[in-house]
Design a protein around this motif. Structure first.
Motif, PDB file in Angstrom:
ATOM      1  N   SER A  53       0.575  -1.104   0.285  1.00 56.99           N
ATOM      2  CA  SER A  53      -0.259  -0.177  -0.169  1.00 56.99           C
ATOM      3  C   SER A  53       1.008   1.266  -0.219  1.00 56.99           C
ATOM      4  O   SER A  53       0.435   2.332  -0.462  1.00 56.99           O
ATOM      5  CB  SER A  53      -0.921  -0.274   1.457  1.00 56.99           C
ATOM      6  N   LYS A  54       2.044   1.164   1.046  1.00 60.66           N
ATOM      7  CA  LYS A  54       3.145   2.394   0.531  1.00 60.66           C
ATOM      8  C   LYS A  54       3.657   2.671  -0.639  1.00 60.66           C
ATOM      9  O   LYS A  54       4.504   2.990  -0.450  1.00 60.66           O
ATOM     10  CB  LYS A  54       4.103   2.129   1.505  1.00 60.66           C
ATOM     11  N   SER A  55       3.580   1.331  -1.725  1.00 64.18           N
ATOM     12  CA  SER A  55       4.902   1.566  -2.459  1.00 64.18           C
ATOM     13  C   SER A  55       3.657   0.735  -4.035  1.00 64.18           C
ATOM     14  O   SER A  55       2.247   0.615  -4.374  1.00 64.18           O
ATOM     15  CB  SER A  55       5.774   0.926  -2.622  1.00 64.18           C
ATOM     16  N   GLU A  56       4.307   1.228  -5.611  1.00 65.48           N
ATOM     17  CA  GLU A  56       3.292   0.719  -6.346  1.00 65.48           C
ATOM     18  C   GLU A  56       3.620  -0.498  -6.647  1.00 65.48           C
ATOM     19  O   GLU A  56       4.230  -1.953  -5.507  1.00 65.48           O
ATOM     20  CB  GLU A  56       4.800   1.204  -7.641  1.00 65.48           C
ATOM     21  N   ALA A  57       2.625  -1.051  -6.932  1.00 62.56           N
ATOM     22  CA  ALA A  57       2.422  -2.311  -7.863  1.00 62.56           C
ATOM     23  C   ALA A  57       3.604  -3.153  -8.137  1.00 62.56           C
ATOM     24  O   ALA A  57       4.388  -2.809  -8.811  1.00 62.56           O
ATOM     25  CB  ALA A  57       1.220  -2.415  -8.641  1.00 62.56           C
ATOM     26  N   ARG A  58       3.186  -4.312  -7.973  1.00 64.40           N
ATOM     27  CA  ARG A  58       4.433  -5.153  -8.252  1.00 64.40           C
ATOM     28  C   ARG A  58       4.438  -6.943  -9.094  1.00 64.40           C
ATOM     29  O   ARG A  58       3.232  -7.157  -8.899  1.00 64.40           O
ATOM     30  CB  ARG A  58       5.858  -5.868  -6.581  1.00 64.40           C
ATOM     31  N   ASN A  59       5.595  -7.626  -9.453  1.00 60.00           N
ATOM     32  CA  ASN A  59       5.552  -8.343  -9.846  1.00 60.00           C
ATOM     33  C   ASN A  59       5.170  -9.490  -9.519  1.00 60.00           C
ATOM     34  O   ASN A  59       5.822  -9.428  -7.957  1.00 60.00           O
ATOM     35  CB  ASN A  59       5.545  -8.943 -11.505  1.00 60.00           C
ATOM     36  N   ASP A  60       5.198 -10.903  -8.942  1.00 61.14           N
ATOM     37  CA  ASP A  60       5.706 -12.427  -8.874  1.00 61.14           C
ATOM     38  C   ASP A  60       7.227 -12.412  -8.236  1.00 61.14           C
ATOM     39  O   ASP A  60       7.574 -12.376  -6.814  1.00 61.14           O
ATOM     40  CB  ASP A  60       5.151 -13.541  -9.567  1.00 61.14           C
ATOM     41  N   GLN A  61       8.140 -11.943  -8.938  1.00 64.30           N
ATOM     42  CA  GLN A  61       9.404 -12.156  -8.705  1.00 64.30           C
ATOM     43  C   GLN A  61       9.349 -10.835  -7.862  1.00 64.30           C
ATOM     44  O   GLN A  61      10.468 -11.656  -6.829  1.00 64.30           O
ATOM     45  CB  GLN A  61      10.334 -12.425  -9.676  1.00 64.30           C
ATOM     46  N   LYS A  62       9.143  -9.877  -8.262  1.00 69.91           N
ATOM     47  CA  LYS A  62       9.192  -8.827  -6.669  1.00 69.91           C
ATOM     48  C   LYS A  62       8.577  -9.052  -5.889  1.00 69.91           C
ATOM     49  O   LYS A  62       9.334  -8.254  -4.831  1.00 69.91           O
ATOM     50  CB  LYS A  62       9.153  -7.515  -7.150  1.00 69.91           C
ATOM     51  N   MET A  63       7.803  -9.749  -5.638  1.00 75.46           N
ATOM     52  CA  MET A  63       7.194  -9.618  -4.304  1.00 75.46           C
ATOM     53  C   MET A  63       8.091 -11.064  -2.882  1.00 75.46           C
ATOM     54  O   MET A  63       7.715 -10.607  -2.570  1.00 75.46           O
ATOM     55  CB  MET A  63       5.484 -10.516  -4.509  1.00 75.46           C
ATOM     56  N   GLN A  64       8.119 -11.997  -4.610  1.00 74.02           N
ATOM     57  CA  GLN A  64       9.648 -12.713  -4.008  1.00 74.02           C
ATOM     58  C   GLN A  64      10.662 -12.086  -2.983  1.00 74.02           C
ATOM     59  O   GLN A  64      10.799 -12.182  -1.520  1.00 74.02           O
ATOM     60  CB  GLN A  64       9.332 -13.675  -4.557  1.00 74.02           C
ATOM     61  N   LYS A  65      11.426 -11.781  -3.705  1.00 79.35           N
ATOM     62  CA  LYS A  65      12.243 -10.825  -2.972  1.00 79.35           C
ATOM     63  C   LYS A  65      11.905  -9.512  -2.273  1.00 79.35           C
ATOM     64  O   LYS A  65      12.350 -10.105  -0.637  1.00 79.35           O
ATOM     65  CB  LYS A  65      12.605  -9.692  -4.555  1.00 79.35           C
ATOM     66  N   LEU A  66      10.684  -9.133  -1.843  1.00 75.42           N
ATOM     67  CA  LEU A  66      10.430  -8.272  -1.271  1.00 75.42           C
ATOM     68  C   LEU A  66       9.701  -9.127   0.371  1.00 75.42           C
ATOM     69  O   LEU A  66      10.296  -8.608   1.361  1.00 75.42           O
ATOM     70  CB  LEU A  66       8.686  -7.640  -1.209  1.00 75.42           C
ATOM     71  N   GLU A  67       9.454  -9.997   0.219  1.00 70.84           N
ATOM     72  CA  GLU A  67       9.545 -11.556   1.618  1.00 70.84           C
ATOM     73  C   GLU A  67      10.263 -11.411   2.045  1.00 70.84           C
ATOM     74  O   GLU A  67      10.721 -11.829   3.349  1.00 70.84           O
ATOM     75  CB  GLU A  67       8.527 -12.283   1.214  1.00 70.84           C
ATOM     76  N   ILE A  68      11.156 -12.098   1.421  1.00 70.70           N
ATOM     77  CA  ILE A  68      12.780 -12.417   1.857  1.00 70.70           C
ATOM     78  C   ILE A  68      13.443 -10.953   2.820  1.00 70.70           C
ATOM     79  O   ILE A  68      13.208 -11.340   3.499  1.00 70.70           O
ATOM     80  CB  ILE A  68      13.762 -12.827   0.473  1.00 70.70           C
ATOM     81  N   GLN A  69      13.212  -9.924   1.714  1.00 65.47           N
ATOM     82  CA  GLN A  69      14.020  -8.467   2.679  1.00 65.47           C
ATOM     83  C   GLN A  69      13.062  -8.188   3.795  1.00 65.47           C
ATOM     84  O   GLN A  69      13.377  -8.047   5.156  1.00 65.47           O
ATOM     85  CB  GLN A  69      13.336  -7.403   1.530  1.00 65.47           C
ATOM     86  N   LEU A  70      11.691  -8.633   3.838  1.00 66.70           N
ATOM     87  CA  LEU A  70      11.027  -8.848   5.226  1.00 66.70           C
ATOM     88  C   LEU A  70      10.575  -9.266   5.860  1.00 66.70           C
ATOM     89  O   LEU A  70      10.157  -9.871   7.505  1.00 66.70           O
ATOM     90  CB  LEU A  70       9.167  -7.886   4.856  1.00 66.70           C
ATOM     91  N   SER A  71      11.762 -10.386   5.884  1.00 65.30           N
ATOM     92  CA  SER A  71      11.385 -11.485   6.744  1.00 65.30           C
ATOM     93  C   SER A  71      11.869 -11.324   8.072  1.00 65.30           C
ATOM     94  O   SER A  71      11.306 -12.355   8.882  1.00 65.30           O
ATOM     95  CB  SER A  71      11.807 -12.972   6.024  1.00 65.30           C
ATOM     96  N   ASP A  72      12.922 -11.236   7.981  1.00 65.02           N
ATOM     97  CA  ASP A  72      13.431 -10.564   9.606  1.00 65.02           C
ATOM     98  C   ASP A  72      12.092  -9.757  10.193  1.00 65.02           C
ATOM     99  O   ASP A  72      11.789  -9.644  11.695  1.00 65.02           O
ATOM    100  CB  ASP A  72      14.462 -10.026   9.455  1.00 65.02           C
ATOM    101  N   ARG A  73      11.420  -8.518   9.719  1.00 62.25           N
ATOM    102  CA  ARG A  73      10.549  -7.276  10.186  1.00 62.25           C
ATOM    103  C   ARG A  73       9.503  -8.889  10.801  1.00 62.25           C
ATOM    104  O   ARG A  73       8.819  -8.383  11.786  1.00 62.25           O
ATOM    105  CB  ARG A  73      10.081  -6.392   9.894  1.00 62.25           C
ATOM    106  N   ILE A  74       8.905  -9.336  10.274  1.00 64.76           N
ATOM    107  CA  ILE A  74       8.318 -10.509  10.198  1.00 64.76           C
ATOM    108  C   ILE A  74       8.049 -11.225  11.575  1.00 64.76           C
ATOM    109  O   ILE A  74       7.111 -11.557  12.236  1.00 64.76           O
ATOM    110  CB  ILE A  74       7.059 -11.753   8.965  1.00 64.76           C
ATOM    111  N   TRP A  75       8.944 -12.540  11.640  1.00 66.61           N
ATOM    112  CA  TRP A  75       9.453 -12.579  12.445  1.00 66.61           C
ATOM    113  C   TRP A  75       9.647 -11.915  13.400  1.00 66.61           C
ATOM    114  O   TRP A  75       9.094 -12.371  15.370  1.00 66.61           O
ATOM    115  CB  TRP A  75      10.755 -13.213  12.618  1.00 66.61           C
ATOM    116  N   ARG A  76       9.788 -11.212  13.460  1.00 65.29           N
ATOM    117  CA  ARG A  76       9.923  -9.540  15.467  1.00 65.29           C
ATOM    118  C   ARG A  76       8.823  -9.278  15.507  1.00 65.29           C
ATOM    119  O   ARG A  76       8.544  -9.734  16.809  1.00 65.29           O
ATOM    120  CB  ARG A  76      11.105  -8.437  14.937  1.00 65.29           C
ATOM    121  N   ASN A  77       8.270  -9.464  14.425  1.00 60.70           N
ATOM    122  CA  ASN A  77       6.574  -9.190  15.234  1.00 60.70           C
ATOM    123  C   ASN A  77       5.650 -10.676  15.534  1.00 60.70           C
ATOM    124  O   ASN A  77       5.388 -10.222  16.844  1.00 60.70           O
ATOM    125  CB  ASN A  77       5.649  -8.711  14.067  1.00 60.70           C
ATOM    126  N   VAL A  78       6.179 -11.806  15.341  1.00 65.72           N
ATOM    127  CA  VAL A  78       5.402 -12.879  15.522  1.00 65.72           C
ATOM    128  C   VAL A  78       6.106 -12.675  17.162  1.00 65.72           C
ATOM    129  O   VAL A  78       5.740 -13.416  17.574  1.00 65.72           O
ATOM    130  CB  VAL A  78       6.075 -14.179  14.768  1.00 65.72           C
TER     131      VAL A  78
END
Length: 164
Positions: free
Chosen positions: A81-106
């Motif tokens: 919601s804070k950035s432009e629309a993304r394709n599947d490949q960019k979404m996978q990279k984004l998920e890898i980048q955000l994995s640390d934040r996700i685990w910290r939130n868990v």
């Protein structure tokens, strides 16, 4: 006056993708306290809150994958919601980048369950004869006190106010 609920009432508040403690831990305005009433608030709500937290904490290994999926989907939706629309490949990279934040939130969510769990009493006899025994659900009672404090509620946005 329509009774319409705002979706922001049910969304997590992120600070650069990380969950954090809020001034008011959950919405419990004067109107809600009046609606619940003192007998239900003290008699059912607080013990049920502590019991649910204890149950969630006891099953934390079972709950962890569910929390991970919930928070992963939410943080990805927040980031997109804070950035432009993304394709599947960019979404996978984004998920890898955000994995640390996700685990910290868990971990943050699991700590909240642990903190609100019923306090373990090692020696009941000592507890009873002490001058100021704390209730086993003291942390939940403290959260309710913070959530109902008029000074804290006045710091919240207008959408948090009692008339909504």
């Amino acid at each position: 006056r329509t009774g319409q609920l705002l979706t922001q009432e049910f969304k997590f508040q992120y600070n650069q993708g990380l969950l954090e403690r809020q001034v008011v831990p959950f919405r419990l305005t004067r109107s809600l306290v009046e609606f619940i009433g003192p007998f239900l608030l003290e008699g059912v709500f607080i013990p049920a809150f502590a019991s649910i937290s204890s149950a969630m904490n006891a099953k934390r290994s079972t709950l962890e994958p569910v929390l991970h999926l919930l928070l992963r989907d939410d943080i990805l939706a927040w980031y997109i919601s804070k950035s432009e629309a993304r394709n599947d490949q960019k979404m996978q990279k984004l998920e890898i980048q955000l994995s640390d934040r996700i685990w910290r939130n868990v971990s943050f969510a699991q700590r909240q369950f642990e903190e609100c769990s019923v306090r373990r009493v090692e020696n009941a006899t000592e507890e009873v004869v002490s001058n100021n025994p704390d209730p086993i659900d003291i942390k939940v009672r403290n959260l309710v006190d913070v959530a109902t404090d008029s000074k804290n509620l006045s710091l919240m946005s207008p959408t948090y106010q009692a008339w909504l």
